[in-house]
Design a protein around this motif. Structure first.
Motif, PDB file in Angstrom:
ATOM      1  N   PHE A   1       0.790  -1.002   0.087  1.00 45.60           N
ATOM      2  CA  PHE A   1       0.158   0.168  -0.100  1.00 45.60           C
ATOM      3  C   PHE A   1       0.964   1.141  -0.239  1.00 45.60           C
ATOM      4  CE2 PHE A   1      -2.249   3.253   2.694  1.00 45.60           C
ATOM      5  CZ  PHE A   1      -3.069   3.484   1.185  1.00 45.60           C
ATOM      6  N   PHE A   2       1.804   1.374   0.639  1.00 44.95           N
ATOM      7  CA  PHE A   2       2.419   2.538   0.973  1.00 44.95           C
ATOM      8  C   PHE A   2       3.751   2.694  -0.069  1.00 44.95           C
ATOM      9  CE2 PHE A   2       1.347   2.958   5.308  1.00 44.95           C
ATOM     10  CZ  PHE A   2       0.808   3.396   5.370  1.00 44.95           C
ATOM     11  N   PHE A   3       4.056   1.884  -1.259  1.00 49.28           N
ATOM     12  CA  PHE A   3       4.591   1.302  -1.932  1.00 49.28           C
ATOM     13  C   PHE A   3       4.236   2.600  -3.408  1.00 49.28           C
ATOM     14  CE2 PHE A   3       5.698  -0.167  -5.954  1.00 49.28           C
ATOM     15  CZ  PHE A   3       7.036  -0.109  -6.201  1.00 49.28           C
ATOM     16  N   PHE A   4       2.391   1.636  -3.418  1.00 55.70           N
ATOM     17  CA  PHE A   4       2.435   2.593  -4.328  1.00 55.70           C
ATOM     18  C   PHE A   4       1.835   3.770  -3.746  1.00 55.70           C
ATOM     19  CE2 PHE A   4      -0.330  -1.453  -5.133  1.00 55.70           C
ATOM     20  CZ  PHE A   4       0.547  -2.340  -5.987  1.00 55.70           C
ATOM     21  N   LEU A   5       1.837   4.552  -2.676  1.00 54.62           N
ATOM     22  CA  LEU A   5       1.055   5.707  -2.223  1.00 54.62           C
ATOM     23  C   LEU A   5       2.304   6.575  -2.790  1.00 54.62           C
ATOM     24  CD1 LEU A   5      -1.064   5.964   0.556  1.00 54.62           C
ATOM     25  CD2 LEU A   5      -1.142   6.606  -1.894  1.00 54.62           C
ATOM     26  N   THR A   6       3.749   6.025  -2.242  1.00 50.58           N
ATOM     27  CA  THR A   6       5.187   7.338  -2.164  1.00 50.58           C
ATOM     28  C   THR A   6       5.714   6.576  -3.290  1.00 50.58           C
ATOM     29  OG1 THR A   6       6.312   5.260  -0.948  1.00 50.58           O
ATOM     30  CG2 THR A   6       5.037   7.314   0.181  1.00 50.58           C
ATOM     31  N   GLY A   7       5.173   5.628  -4.326  1.00 48.43           N
ATOM     32  CA  GLY A   7       6.592   4.984  -5.625  1.00 48.43           C
ATOM     33  C   GLY A   7       8.006   5.084  -5.059  1.00 48.43           C
ATOM     34  N   LYS A   8       7.942   5.180  -4.392  1.00 46.27           N
ATOM     35  CA  LYS A   8       9.615   3.790  -3.525  1.00 46.27           C
ATOM     36  C   LYS A   8       9.672   2.988  -2.570  1.00 46.27           C
ATOM     37  CE  LYS A   8      10.539   9.123  -3.031  1.00 46.27           C
ATOM     38  NZ  LYS A   8      10.710  10.181  -2.017  1.00 46.27           N
ATOM     39  N   LEU A   9      10.629   2.350  -2.791  1.00 48.28           N
ATOM     40  CA  LEU A   9      10.987   0.779  -1.798  1.00 48.28           C
ATOM     41  C   LEU A   9      12.216   0.814  -2.366  1.00 48.28           C
ATOM     42  CD1 LEU A   9       9.857  -0.870  -0.303  1.00 48.28           C
ATOM     43  CD2 LEU A   9       9.950  -2.268  -1.974  1.00 48.28           C
ATOM     44  N   GLY A  10      13.369   1.269  -1.263  1.00 53.56           N
ATOM     45  CA  GLY A  10      14.648   1.471  -0.953  1.00 53.56           C
ATOM     46  C   GLY A  10      15.070   2.246  -1.903  1.00 53.56           C
ATOM     47  N   ASN A  11      16.040   2.525  -2.629  1.00 55.65           N
ATOM     48  CA  ASN A  11      16.472   3.247  -4.323  1.00 55.65           C
ATOM     49  C   ASN A  11      15.646   2.770  -5.004  1.00 55.65           C
ATOM     50  OD1 ASN A  11      18.584   4.143  -2.637  1.00 55.65           O
ATOM     51  ND2 ASN A  11      19.870   1.984  -3.333  1.00 55.65           N
ATOM     52  N   PHE A  12      14.252   1.994  -5.478  1.00 60.64           N
ATOM     53  CA  PHE A  12      13.825   2.296  -6.394  1.00 60.64           C
ATOM     54  C   PHE A  12      12.830   2.851  -6.324  1.00 60.64           C
ATOM     55  CE2 PHE A  12       9.689  -0.185  -9.048  1.00 60.64           C
ATOM     56  CZ  PHE A  12      10.410   0.328 -10.201  1.00 60.64           C
ATOM     57  N   ILE A  13      12.442   3.940  -7.365  1.00 65.55           N
ATOM     58  CA  ILE A  13      11.049   4.948  -7.249  1.00 65.55           C
ATOM     59  C   ILE A  13      10.454   4.612  -8.750  1.00 65.55           C
ATOM     60  CG2 ILE A  13      11.570   7.120  -8.008  1.00 65.55           C
ATOM     61  CD1 ILE A  13      13.752   7.452  -6.531  1.00 65.55           C
ATOM     62  N   LYS A  14       9.236   4.556  -8.427  1.00 66.96           N
ATOM     63  CA  LYS A  14       7.896   4.874  -9.725  1.00 66.96           C
ATOM     64  C   LYS A  14       7.068   5.699  -9.555  1.00 66.96           C
ATOM     65  CE  LYS A  14       5.701   1.831 -10.322  1.00 66.96           C
ATOM     66  NZ  LYS A  14       4.991  -0.144 -10.503  1.00 66.96           N
ATOM     67  N   PRO A  15       5.971   6.042 -10.105  1.00 62.17           N
ATOM     68  CA  PRO A  15       5.315   7.178 -10.081  1.00 62.17           C
ATOM     69  C   PRO A  15       4.414   6.479  -9.343  1.00 62.17           C
ATOM     70  CG  PRO A  15       5.854   7.032 -13.259  1.00 62.17           C
ATOM     71  CD  PRO A  15       6.149   6.056 -12.001  1.00 62.17           C
ATOM     72  N   ILE A  16       3.506   7.120  -8.694  1.00 59.98           N
ATOM     73  CA  ILE A  16       2.200   7.510  -7.828  1.00 59.98           C
ATOM     74  C   ILE A  16       1.406   6.077  -7.927  1.00 59.98           C
ATOM     75  CG2 ILE A  16       1.207   8.188  -5.817  1.00 59.98           C
ATOM     76  CD1 ILE A  16       3.102  10.102  -5.783  1.00 59.98           C
ATOM     77  N   GLN A  17       0.869   5.583  -7.910  1.00 62.22           N
ATOM     78  CA  GLN A  17      -0.158   4.881  -8.313  1.00 62.22           C
ATOM     79  C   GLN A  17      -1.524   4.899  -7.326  1.00 62.22           C
ATOM     80  OE1 GLN A  17       1.831   1.400  -9.480  1.00 62.22           O
ATOM     81  NE2 GLN A  17       2.330   1.780 -11.614  1.00 62.22           N
ATOM     82  N   HIS A  18      -2.005   5.987  -7.402  1.00 62.16           N
ATOM     83  CA  HIS A  18      -3.394   6.138  -5.980  1.00 62.16           C
ATOM     84  C   HIS A  18      -4.445   4.678  -6.043  1.00 62.16           C
ATOM     85  CE1 HIS A  18      -2.087   9.598  -4.606  1.00 62.16           C
ATOM     86  NE2 HIS A  18      -2.108   9.661  -5.761  1.00 62.16           N
ATOM     87  N   TYR A  19      -4.721   4.516  -7.961  1.00 58.19           N
ATOM     88  CA  TYR A  19      -5.889   3.329  -7.903  1.00 58.19           C
ATOM     89  C   TYR A  19      -5.700   2.008  -7.440  1.00 58.19           C
ATOM     90  CZ  TYR A  19      -8.549   7.261 -10.915  1.00 58.19           C
ATOM     91  OH  TYR A  19      -9.134   8.058 -11.095  1.00 58.19           O
ATOM     92  N   GLU A  20      -4.139   1.831  -7.871  1.00 56.99           N
ATOM     93  CA  GLU A  20      -3.860   0.507  -7.113  1.00 56.99           C
ATOM     94  C   GLU A  20      -3.198   0.003  -5.793  1.00 56.99           C
ATOM     95  OE1 GLU A  20      -2.914   2.082  -9.832  1.00 56.99           O
ATOM     96  OE2 GLU A  20      -1.790   0.526 -11.327  1.00 56.99           O
ATOM     97  N   ALA A  21      -3.296   1.457  -5.191  1.00 57.91           N
ATOM     98  CA  ALA A  21      -3.604   1.650  -3.701  1.00 57.91           C
ATOM     99  C   ALA A  21      -4.795   1.792  -2.787  1.00 57.91           C
ATOM    100  CB  ALA A  21      -2.792   2.847  -3.091  1.00 57.91           C
ATOM    101  N   ARG A  22      -6.130   1.731  -3.759  1.00 54.04           N
ATOM    102  CA  ARG A  22      -7.815   1.564  -3.689  1.00 54.04           C
ATOM    103  C   ARG A  22      -7.052   0.177  -3.800  1.00 54.04           C
ATOM    104  NH1 ARG A  22     -10.484   6.329  -6.404  1.00 54.04           N
ATOM    105  NH2 ARG A  22      -9.231   7.935  -5.850  1.00 54.04           N
ATOM    106  N   GLY A  23      -7.049  -0.763  -4.851  1.00 56.51           N
ATOM    107  CA  GLY A  23      -7.051  -1.935  -4.205  1.00 56.51           C
ATOM    108  C   GLY A  23      -6.706  -2.380  -3.348  1.00 56.51           C
ATOM    109  N   VAL A  24      -5.540  -2.148  -3.341  1.00 55.40           N
ATOM    110  CA  VAL A  24      -4.769  -2.899  -1.931  1.00 55.40           C
ATOM    111  C   VAL A  24      -5.936  -2.630  -0.622  1.00 55.40           C
ATOM    112  CG1 VAL A  24      -2.967  -2.732  -0.851  1.00 55.40           C
ATOM    113  CG2 VAL A  24      -2.077  -2.678  -3.124  1.00 55.40           C
ATOM    114  N   LEU A  25      -6.128  -1.703  -0.531  1.00 54.67           N
ATOM    115  CA  LEU A  25      -6.807  -1.152   0.239  1.00 54.67           C
ATOM    116  C   LEU A  25      -7.931  -2.230   0.654  1.00 54.67           C
ATOM    117  CD1 LEU A  25      -7.314   0.416   3.161  1.00 54.67           C
ATOM    118  CD2 LEU A  25      -8.453   2.252   1.428  1.00 54.67           C
ATOM    119  N   MET A  26      -9.061  -2.330  -0.693  1.00 52.99           N
ATOM    120  CA  MET A  26     -10.134  -3.395  -1.233  1.00 52.99           C
ATOM    121  C   MET A  26      -9.895  -4.915  -0.266  1.00 52.99           C
ATOM    122  SD  MET A  26     -11.100  -1.257  -4.415  1.00 52.99           S
ATOM    123  CE  MET A  26     -12.244  -3.142  -5.112  1.00 52.99           C
TER     124      MET A  26
END
Length: 101
Positions: free
Chosen positions: A60-85
């Motif tokens: 969830f926080f990976f999709f909201l922040t787009g960061k996981l260690g040195n890996f950075i990608k665009p923020i994905q709000h809709y995917e975070a909603r799916g994880v929350l569901m």
């Protein structure tokens, strides 16, 4: 939009399954199949499902922040909603297995 939410939901279910598996393997003396069977028979399967959902927090926080260690990608709000569901579904399943079955 709907496909992105579905993607997050499926990834949330997969993360929940992986989290449940890792919890059983690391913190118990059971084999995974035996833990699921015993959990259903003895009434703690809901607790296993909910403990596995903790792994969704990272996703969830990976999709909201787009960061996981040195890996950075665009923020994905809709995917975070799916994880929350998926997390809500896991909570409902945990409730059902703890109190209804």
């Amino acid at each position: 939009m709907g496909i992105k939410i579905l993607k997050g939901f499926i990834l949330g279910l997969i993360a929940n399954a992986i989290g449940t598996y890792l919890y059983v393997v690391v913190f118990t003396a059971y084999e995974f199949e035996d833990a699921i069977r015993s959990g259903y028979q003895e009434g703690f399967l809901g607790k296993l499902i909910v403990l596995g959902a903790v792994f969704n927090l990272v996703l969830f926080f990976f999709f909201l922040t787009g960061k996981l260690g040195n890996f950075i990608k665009p923020i994905q709000h809709y995917e975070a909603r799916g994880v929350l569901m998926a997390t809500i579904v896991a909570a409902i399943a945990g409730f059902i297995f703890n109190f209804m079955v």
